[in-house]
Structure formats: C-alpha cells, structure tokens
Design an enzyme around this catalytic site. Structure first.
Site, short mmCIF file in Angstrom:
data_model
loop_
_atom_site.label_atom_id
_atom_site.label_comp_id
_atom_site.label_asym_id
_atom_site.label_seq_id
_atom_site.Cartn_x
_atom_site.Cartn_y
_atom_site.Cartn_z
N MET A 1 -31.24 -89.62 21.52
CA MET A 1 -29.91 -90.25 21.78
C MET A 1 -29.07 -89.56 20.73
O MET A 1 -28.80 -90.22 19.77
CB MET A 1 -30.02 -91.80 21.59
CG MET A 1 -28.64 -92.46 21.62
SD MET A 1 -28.77 -94.29 21.62
CE MET A 1 -29.91 -94.91 22.70
N PRO A 2 -28.42 -88.37 20.92
CA PRO A 2 -27.74 -87.89 20.10
C PRO A 2 -26.32 -88.44 19.73
O PRO A 2 -25.70 -89.00 20.67
CB PRO A 2 -27.51 -86.52 20.51
CG PRO A 2 -28.35 -86.35 21.50
CD PRO A 2 -28.71 -87.83 22.11
N PHE A 3 -25.80 -88.38 18.41
CA PHE A 3 -24.73 -89.05 18.00
C PHE A 3 -24.01 -88.01 17.28
O PHE A 3 -24.52 -87.56 16.37
CB PHE A 3 -24.66 -90.41 17.42
CG PHE A 3 -23.47 -90.86 16.75
CD1 PHE A 3 -22.57 -91.57 17.44
CD2 PHE A 3 -23.04 -90.26 15.38
CE1 PHE A 3 -21.58 -92.02 16.83
CE2 PHE A 3 -21.71 -90.83 14.86
CZ PHE A 3 -21.08 -91.56 15.75
N THR A 39 -27.00 -90.13 27.72
CA THR A 39 -27.48 -91.08 26.37
C THR A 39 -26.89 -90.21 24.95
O THR A 39 -27.34 -90.44 23.99
CB THR A 39 -28.76 -91.39 26.07
OG1 THR A 39 -29.42 -90.06 26.02
CG2 THR A 39 -29.44 -92.31 27.18
N PHE A 41 -23.80 -89.33 22.45
CA PHE A 41 -22.49 -90.13 22.29
C PHE A 41 -21.73 -89.22 21.46
O PHE A 41 -22.20 -88.54 20.43
CB PHE A 41 -22.78 -91.37 21.57
CG PHE A 41 -23.47 -92.52 22.44
CD1 PHE A 41 -22.71 -93.35 23.19
CD2 PHE A 41 -24.90 -92.41 22.40
CE1 PHE A 41 -23.38 -94.09 23.84
CE2 PHE A 41 -25.47 -93.28 23.36
CZ PHE A 41 -24.95 -94.22 24.17
#
Length: 69
Positions: A1-3, A39, A41
């Site tokens: 889940m990269p941000f 997923t 962001f």
C-alpha cells in the site's frame, strides 16, 4: 500500500496537472514495483512560497538572489 506525498509551491498548478501527477506516479509504482493501483495513495500538498525554504532562505528571496548571480 504505497503512499506518495508530492509537495509543490503554490504557483498555479492546475487540476489537470495534479491529475497527471497522480496518474503518472501510480503507473510508475505499478510498472516498477508491481504495486496495485487501487491501493496506491498520492497526496499533493501546495505550499505557500513564504513557507518553503532553500539555501537557508524563503524561496522568494532564494530565487531573487539566484537571478542576480
């Protein structure tokens, strides 16, 4: 889940440009790291010029001095 958090100075970045950044970063993470786009962001923060510093100076002063060199 990269941000991913992108910070830019507040100088008229358009909604279209922001959309391109979001799409481009999402695609890059998918292509390079095989991350799921749904997923991933991306947040874009626009920072006032007087709240951004470079070389120990507010960016407005930094730019003025850079033009004079």
């Amino acid at each position: 889940m990269p941000f991913v958090n992108i910070k830019v100075t507040r100088e008229g970045v358009t909604a279209e440009q922001k959309a391109q950044l979001i799409e481009g970063v999402t695609t890059l993470l998918k292509d390079v790291l095989n991350k799921n786009p749904s997923t991933t962001f991306v947040v874009i923060d626009e920072v006032d010029l007087d709240n951004w510093g470079a070389g120990g100076l507010p960016v407005t002063e930094f730019r003025k001095r850079a033009l004079n060199t």
